[in-house]
Write a protein that holds these residues in place. Structure first.
Motif, mmCIF file in Angstrom:
data_model
loop_
_atom_site.group_PDB
_atom_site.id
_atom_site.type_symbol
_atom_site.label_atom_id
_atom_site.label_comp_id
_atom_site.label_asym_id
_atom_site.label_seq_id
_atom_site.Cartn_x
_atom_site.Cartn_y
_atom_site.Cartn_z
ATOM 1 N N ASN A 41 6.344 78.877 49.275
ATOM 2 C CA ASN A 41 5.520 78.046 48.394
ATOM 3 C C ASN A 41 5.884 76.572 48.579
ATOM 4 N N GLY A 42 4.864 75.749 48.696
ATOM 5 C CA GLY A 42 5.096 74.314 48.826
ATOM 6 C C GLY A 42 5.454 73.859 50.230
ATOM 7 N N GLY A 44 3.530 73.388 52.711
ATOM 8 C CA GLY A 44 2.542 72.463 53.283
ATOM 9 C C GLY A 44 1.374 73.160 53.967
ATOM 10 N N LYS A 45 1.271 74.465 53.777
ATOM 11 C CA LYS A 45 0.226 75.246 54.452
ATOM 12 C C LYS A 45 -1.180 74.801 54.024
ATOM 13 N N SER A 46 -1.414 74.783 52.698
ATOM 14 C CA SER A 46 -2.740 74.384 52.207
ATOM 15 C C SER A 46 -3.013 72.923 52.543
ATOM 16 N N THR A 47 -1.978 72.095 52.471
ATOM 17 C CA THR A 47 -2.151 70.676 52.800
ATOM 18 C C THR A 47 -2.595 70.523 54.247
ATOM 19 N N HIS A 207 0.352 85.285 52.648
ATOM 20 C CA HIS A 207 1.711 85.586 52.190
ATOM 21 C C HIS A 207 2.082 87.007 52.576
#
Ligand SMILES: Nc1ncnc2c1ncn2[C@@H]1O[C@H](COP(=O)(O)OP(=O)(O)OP(=O)(O)O)[C@@H](O)[C@H]1O
Ligand SMILES: [Mg+2]
Length: 262
Positions: A41-42, A44-47, A207
């Protein structure tokens, strides 16, 4: 072909909350590559996907898709080349419009004709054929309002809409995560079929480590805004989930969150 060169995004610059969400990310994908993206989580995947789609403006770097420089192109202009799906099945379809109307809108995207001209018989036939491919019986419910469909049905329809005009790139951000396991597997299979059949260059955040190795031909691992591992070919083919998790811990110096093991 997708080429990212030193793409960086920092949130809350020059404040105590400064966060390098993407730190000089470079990545090359060949046409037809199907890459799975994993990381805690966090990471940077979605970013990363938001940077490519233009939802987030990049601070530095270059993004080239099929020889077009997208780096600073507005999001709505990139939408012509890029199909997207999110975790939330409510995104991506218009609930008060019918299945047929939703597909009509998607089909007219990138072409001159608007929905106002109505849905032609030929289009209706195409939509019916496409929907029957999904194996969910939606071809017999073309006049049903999309708001009445289940999450899995909506996600399958959104996928169809994102690919009915073959995009240069398909971005999937945990698009099966909100579905029950059986429906998730079904939508995953449909995804794989559509991607393969149309040879669509695809990036899929997941995930689910098993899915990450099973689907596609490459896997990238992100940690703290960087791509810390790229797997492909024989190395990826022979890798077990356990080996990948161990490799991840050694490379990223953090262990997979519990969510990753699901
Ligand atoms: N719009 C935003 N404004 C400020 N910070 C953001 C924004 N979007 C993302 N971030 C921060 O950037 C970092 C990367 O977030 P991102 O959403 O890309 O992670 P992720 O890898 O997709 O995680 P997850 O698996 O939880 O979805 C996080 O620290 C997050 O808080
Ligand atoms: Mg995310």
């Amino acid at each position: 072909m997708l080429d990212l060169t030193n793409v960086s995004i920092t949130f809350h610059k020059n404040t105590v909350n400064e966060r390098k969400a993407l730190d000089q990310v470079s990545l090359h994908l060949d046409s037809g590559d199907f890459v799975t993206v994993i990381g805690s989580n966090g990471a940077g995947k979605s970013t990363l996907l938001n940077a490519i789609s233009g939802s987030y403006e990049i601070d530095k770097g270059k993004i080239v898709l099929d020889d077009k420089d997208l780096s600073y192109l507005k999001e709505f202009k990139r939408a012509k080349y890029i199909g997207r799906l999110f975790q939330d099945p409510l995104k991506g379809t218009a609930p008060n419009m019918t299945i047929e109307e939703n597909l009509g809108l998607a089909y007219s995207r990138g072409r001159r004709r608007g929905l106002s001209m109505g849905i032609k018989k030929a289009d209706e036939k195409l939509f019916r054929e496409k929907l029957s491919q999904l194996g969910l019986g939606l071809e017999d419910r073309m006049k049903t309002k999309v708001g009445l469909l289940s999450g899995g049905q909506r996600q399958a329809l959104t996928l169809m809409m994102a690919t009915i005009v073959t995009p240069s790139l398909l971005l999937l951000d945990e698009h099966t995560a909100a579905l029950d396991p059986k429906t998730a597997a079904q939508v995953m299979n449909i995804t794989d079929e559509i991607v393969k059949e149309n040879n669509i260059t695809t990036m899929m955040i997941t995930h689910n480590i098993e899915n990450a190795l099973e689907y596609g031909n490459k896997t990238i691992v992100m940690s703290q805004g960087k791509i810390v591992l790229e797997l492909s070919g024989e190395r990826r083919k022979n890798m077990t989930m356990e080996q990948l998790m161990e490799l991840y811990s050694n490379t990223a110096h953090e262990t997979f969150s519990d969510k990753m093991l699901l």
